[in-house]
Design a protein around this motif. Sequence first.
Motif, PDB file in Angstrom:
ATOM      1  N   HIS A 122       0.774  -1.182   0.102  1.00  0.00           N
ATOM      2  CA  HIS A 122      -0.006   0.070  -0.060  1.00  0.00           C
ATOM      3  C   HIS A 122       0.945   1.299   0.012  1.00  0.00           C
ATOM      4  CE1 HIS A 122       0.913   0.491   4.208  1.00  0.00           C
ATOM      5  NE2 HIS A 122       0.830  -0.791   4.353  1.00  0.00           N
ATOM      6  N   PRO A 123       0.415   2.536  -0.420  1.00  0.00           N
ATOM      7  CA  PRO A 123       1.050   3.804  -0.672  1.00  0.00           C
ATOM      8  C   PRO A 123       1.935   3.972   0.594  1.00  0.00           C
ATOM      9  CG  PRO A 123      -1.019   3.862  -1.725  1.00  0.00           C
ATOM     10  CD  PRO A 123      -1.002   2.573  -0.828  1.00  0.00           C
ATOM     11  N   GLU A 132       7.210   0.529 -11.065  1.00  0.00           N
ATOM     12  CA  GLU A 132       5.786   1.262 -10.851  1.00  0.00           C
ATOM     13  C   GLU A 132       4.668   0.626 -11.566  1.00  0.00           C
ATOM     14  OE1 GLU A 132       6.747   5.886  -9.858  1.00  0.00           O
ATOM     15  OE2 GLU A 132       6.568   4.999 -11.858  1.00  0.00           O
ATOM     16  N   MET A 186       3.604   4.369  -5.501  1.00  0.00           N
ATOM     17  CA  MET A 186       4.045   4.279  -4.443  1.00  0.00           C
ATOM     18  C   MET A 186       5.550   4.974  -4.147  1.00  0.00           C
ATOM     19  SD  MET A 186       3.183   0.295  -3.282  1.00  0.00           S
ATOM     20  CE  MET A 186       3.585   0.548  -1.510  1.00  0.00           C
TER      21      MET A 186
END
Length: 293
Positions: free
Chosen positions: A105-106, A123, A130
């Motif tokens: 998750h970011p 990416e 992220m």
Amino acid sequence: MTTLSSSGVAPEIKTMRMCFYGAGSMAEAIVRGLLDRGLTEPGQIGMMNRQNAERMNELSTRYGIVGALTDADKVSMLREADIVFLAMKPKDAAEAIRGVRELLHPGQLIVSLIAGMTITTLETLLGKPMPIARTMPNTSSTIGLGATGISFSASVSDGQRQLADTLFQAVGLTAIVEEPMLEVVTGISGSGPAYFYYMMEAMIAAGTKLGLSTDAARELTLQTVLGAAHMVKATGEDPAELRRKVTSPNGATQAAIEKFDEYKFTEAVLSAVTRCAERAMEMGAEIERNAKS
């Protein structure tokens, strides 16, 4: 532009959970550096690989880290980590990242140790924006004398930059560079230790051929290389100036340097570093094609 760093500790590191996906020698070197410098505790570090339980048990016993052995352990480790180190082999990277990207998750910082894999390719594989630190360490990191190039994606914050820098200072010196320059870093320091080993091989072979015992040739070569590196570091002088100081006109060292020049030593080094950087780019292109397939 390159910024060299040798100090600075992000105090929040101790509170962060780290997950290493891949448990090879470079991942182990970073873990050992972090623990030796007291930047974190063993319980904050998790490690996982595809299926080598013996390696996980070895690392858990040696460092006290948490080794993930089951799929459930791996899932929770990846989800809960604040920092995820991608340390798998380049040939396995695309498939491995696709397999876990939904768990990431970011809010996490992704640190890539994957040679040749660009931020853009990573990416693409992650499928979402992220913060990414792409790194190029070298094998001397295993003894705390590494040199690591680091580049960042656009979404990396100033705090995350300092964090990544601090993590790799645990195993040596860091150089923050724009991503295109990471291939040059590969040519200079990433592969650089091998150049000096090659030179040492040749010096040992020459000494042996000319009558020294292998042990004597080895020890003299080792001490000479070690002393030369320390002289540059301790004096702060340019290597060219130190070379001039030990090269008397028409002396023995001058005769040796002339032989190096005759065989185009400087041009050979430039060609080798250039070719290394080119090959790194070629490998990156191969990884990118695999990522898109």
